[in-house]
Motif scaffolding. Sequence first.
Motif, PDB file in Angstrom:
ATOM      1  N   LYS A 129     -42.268  47.940 -16.651  1.00  0.00           N
ATOM      2  CA  LYS A 129     -42.512  46.832 -15.597  1.00  0.00           C
ATOM      3  C   LYS A 129     -42.205  45.944 -16.721  1.00  0.00           C
ATOM      4  CE  LYS A 129     -44.254  47.336 -11.102  1.00  0.00           C
ATOM      5  NZ  LYS A 129     -44.843  47.030 -10.195  1.00  0.00           N
ATOM      6  N   ARG A 130     -43.097  45.754 -17.988  1.00  0.00           N
ATOM      7  CA  ARG A 130     -43.134  44.509 -19.094  1.00  0.00           C
ATOM      8  C   ARG A 130     -41.923  44.865 -19.222  1.00  0.00           C
ATOM      9  NH1 ARG A 130     -48.008  46.828 -20.557  1.00  0.00           N
ATOM     10  NH2 ARG A 130     -47.236  46.743 -22.406  1.00  0.00           N
ATOM     11  N   ILE A 131     -40.583  46.387 -20.142  1.00  0.00           N
ATOM     12  CA  ILE A 131     -38.984  46.301 -20.052  1.00  0.00           C
ATOM     13  C   ILE A 131     -38.316  45.895 -19.050  1.00  0.00           C
ATOM     14  CG2 ILE A 131     -38.049  48.130 -21.255  1.00  0.00           C
ATOM     15  CD1 ILE A 131     -40.392  49.669 -21.941  1.00  0.00           C
ATOM     16  N   ALA A 132     -38.787  45.802 -18.641  1.00  0.00           N
ATOM     17  CA  ALA A 132     -37.874  45.186 -18.118  1.00  0.00           C
ATOM     18  C   ALA A 132     -37.691  43.917 -17.445  1.00  0.00           C
ATOM     19  CB  ALA A 132     -37.860  46.110 -16.278  1.00  0.00           C
ATOM     20  N   LEU A 133     -38.929  43.361 -17.129  1.00  0.00           N
ATOM     21  CA  LEU A 133     -38.833  42.169 -17.062  1.00  0.00           C
ATOM     22  C   LEU A 133     -38.282  41.470 -18.661  1.00  0.00           C
ATOM     23  CD1 LEU A 133     -40.279  39.875 -15.676  1.00  0.00           C
ATOM     24  CD2 LEU A 133     -42.109  40.186 -16.265  1.00  0.00           C
ATOM     25  N   LYS A 134     -38.581  41.874 -19.322  1.00  0.00           N
ATOM     26  CA  LYS A 134     -38.492  41.022 -20.788  1.00  0.00           C
ATOM     27  C   LYS A 134     -37.092  41.069 -20.546  1.00  0.00           C
ATOM     28  CE  LYS A 134     -38.102  43.762 -24.587  1.00  0.00           C
ATOM     29  NZ  LYS A 134     -36.858  43.725 -24.873  1.00  0.00           N
ATOM     30  N   SER A 135     -36.203  41.486 -20.686  1.00  0.00           N
ATOM     31  CA  SER A 135     -34.471  41.229 -20.623  1.00  0.00           C
ATOM     32  C   SER A 135     -34.284  40.288 -19.361  1.00  0.00           C
ATOM     33  CB  SER A 135     -33.478  42.606 -20.150  1.00  0.00           C
ATOM     34  OG  SER A 135     -33.813  42.705 -18.655  1.00  0.00           O
ATOM     35  N   ARG A 136     -34.675  40.378 -18.244  1.00  0.00           N
ATOM     36  CA  ARG A 136     -34.883  39.736 -17.312  1.00  0.00           C
ATOM     37  C   ARG A 136     -34.797  37.907 -18.057  1.00  0.00           C
ATOM     38  NH1 ARG A 136     -37.453  40.509 -11.832  1.00  0.00           N
ATOM     39  NH2 ARG A 136     -35.994  39.201 -10.730  1.00  0.00           N
ATOM     40  N   ILE A 137     -36.227  37.742 -18.432  1.00  0.00           N
ATOM     41  CA  ILE A 137     -36.418  36.799 -19.268  1.00  0.00           C
ATOM     42  C   ILE A 137     -35.550  36.102 -19.459  1.00  0.00           C
ATOM     43  CG2 ILE A 137     -38.005  35.530 -20.558  1.00  0.00           C
ATOM     44  CD1 ILE A 137     -40.395  37.789 -19.538  1.00  0.00           C
ATOM     45  N   TYR A 138     -35.248  37.077 -21.140  1.00  0.00           N
ATOM     46  CA  TYR A 138     -34.379  36.725 -21.466  1.00  0.00           C
ATOM     47  C   TYR A 138     -32.646  35.814 -20.461  1.00  0.00           C
ATOM     48  CZ  TYR A 138     -35.970  39.533 -25.703  1.00  0.00           C
ATOM     49  OH  TYR A 138     -36.513  39.868 -26.542  1.00  0.00           O
ATOM     50  N   SER A 139     -32.564  36.337 -19.285  1.00  0.00           N
ATOM     51  CA  SER A 139     -31.801  35.653 -19.364  1.00  0.00           C
ATOM     52  C   SER A 139     -31.985  34.712 -17.651  1.00  0.00           C
ATOM     53  CB  SER A 139     -30.467  37.268 -18.367  1.00  0.00           C
ATOM     54  OG  SER A 139     -31.326  37.398 -17.152  1.00  0.00           O
ATOM     55  N   GLY A 140     -33.088  34.586 -18.141  1.00  0.00           N
ATOM     56  CA  GLY A 140     -33.889  33.617 -16.799  1.00  0.00           C
ATOM     57  C   GLY A 140     -33.705  34.117 -15.631  1.00  0.00           C
ATOM     58  N   GLU A 141     -33.779  35.591 -14.631  1.00  0.00           N
ATOM     59  CA  GLU A 141     -33.800  36.007 -13.647  1.00  0.00           C
ATOM     60  C   GLU A 141     -35.141  35.914 -13.425  1.00  0.00           C
ATOM     61  OE1 GLU A 141     -30.607  38.957 -14.131  1.00  0.00           O
ATOM     62  OE2 GLU A 141     -29.169  37.670 -14.306  1.00  0.00           O
ATOM     63  N   HIS A 142     -36.008  36.235 -14.798  1.00  0.00           N
ATOM     64  CA  HIS A 142     -37.466  36.576 -14.187  1.00  0.00           C
ATOM     65  C   HIS A 142     -38.402  35.256 -13.434  1.00  0.00           C
ATOM     66  CE1 HIS A 142     -37.329  32.994 -17.023  1.00  0.00           C
ATOM     67  NE2 HIS A 142     -38.981  33.073 -16.239  1.00  0.00           N
ATOM     68  N   THR A 143     -37.632  34.283 -12.138  1.00  0.00           N
ATOM     69  CA  THR A 143     -38.730  33.747 -11.932  1.00  0.00           C
ATOM     70  C   THR A 143     -39.378  33.739 -10.954  1.00  0.00           C
ATOM     71  OG1 THR A 143     -36.922  32.526 -10.898  1.00  0.00           O
ATOM     72  CG2 THR A 143     -37.793  31.176 -13.390  1.00  0.00           C
ATOM     73  N   SER A 144     -38.306  34.616  -9.456  1.00  0.00           N
ATOM     74  CA  SER A 144     -38.983  35.009  -8.593  1.00  0.00           C
ATOM     75  C   SER A 144     -39.813  36.642  -8.880  1.00  0.00           C
ATOM     76  CB  SER A 144     -37.628  35.439  -7.699  1.00  0.00           C
ATOM     77  OG  SER A 144     -36.990  36.301  -8.443  1.00  0.00           O
ATOM     78  N   ASP A 145     -40.013  37.180  -9.819  1.00  0.00           N
ATOM     79  CA  ASP A 145     -40.689  38.366 -10.027  1.00  0.00           C
ATOM     80  C   ASP A 145     -42.072  38.110 -10.049  1.00  0.00           C
ATOM     81  OD1 ASP A 145     -41.783  40.854 -11.588  1.00  0.00           O
ATOM     82  OD2 ASP A 145     -40.244  41.055 -11.846  1.00  0.00           O
ATOM     83  N   PRO A 146     -42.898  38.922  -8.925  1.00  0.00           N
ATOM     84  CA  PRO A 146     -44.024  39.214  -8.630  1.00  0.00           C
ATOM     85  C   PRO A 146     -45.277  38.634  -9.549  1.00  0.00           C
ATOM     86  CG  PRO A 146     -43.286  40.468  -7.963  1.00  0.00           C
ATOM     87  CD  PRO A 146     -41.930  40.624  -8.348  1.00  0.00           C
TER      88      PRO A 146
END
Length: 348
Positions: free
Chosen positions: A279-296
């Motif tokens: 999950k951390r690896i998947a979230l890292k790429s979302r942080i780079y693109s700004g798509e992480h804000t809705s992640d639990p």
Amino acid sequence: MKHEIYETFADAIVRLASCSPHAGKMFQYLDVVINPAAGGFARRRKLTAALEIAVRRADEHPSTDVLPYALHLTQYPFHGRVIGRELLDAIRTDETPRLVVIAGGDGTHAEVMSALVGLPHELSRRFHVFRVPMGSGNDGADAFDLETACRTLFGASQAVLAPAVRVSAVGLEPMYSFNVASLGIDAFITGTVNKLKKIVPGDAYKVPADLATLFYGPVYGVGEMTVSLGSAGDPVEVLSDRFILVAFGASGHRTYGDHKRILPGDENVCAIRTDRLVKRIALKSRIYSGEHTSDPLVVMRQSDRIEVGYNRKIAVQCDGEAVWLRPENFPVVFERLDDSVPAIHAKS
């Protein structure tokens, strides 16, 4: 030879600023601070390209009345802090309005500006700062790239009061960020990257970022952390969890780590819980693109102040400069400082 190149770059910057409608009014003198170790200067290809852009733009706008200036070259790590204090001494003793042009990355900008934070109006009216993006990370600069910086110096600019973040840890001098300060895995990555930059050419960020994602938890551990939002003694909210990262921005809508969108919205606080490796690896790429804000795993908030409690060793970073904290340095307080440093900025 290198010194002559820096002088040529500074001369082009000053010639552009001398053509500005602000010249003679907002500023009559320039201090040009250059960090030769910054990514835009240290790599020959980038230095050559930057010099071509600056000189070409200056030649397009010839001026017969070039303002006087002084060139300051950083010569060792954190020399920018010394230069900042020297500039403050000059501002105190000389009322001539000046423009302080800082050419480097976010770390260089922050080093110099930390000496100029929160001055009384009698002093702050005597200068403006302009941050030229010449580092490996340029998220807090006053222009997106060098071309924009040249246009801004020539006149496409607006006067602003740049906000800051003050980070206060027990037993340490206050630290300042003019973009995003943070605790945890990204600060660890920052420290690792800074070490690698001294021995490995090119952009070394990606490799340690991936390795830290794999090994940060097992090596350093992630303990329970409390994040109190709001005023001291009367918090609006208290978050308590095993946070692997807490970021605090001077405002929302900010990037760090070379345009990674950690604060994509109005919120200036981002806290991320630890979880399984996948999950951390998947979230890292979302942080780079700004798509992480809705992640639990992610908590986004807006606050002028947070106080962090923690009982383990952990890294903190301010604009790309990392320091290790120990349990005795807690609690650590992050505070927004509005209108901290007068600056000129590219027009929106």
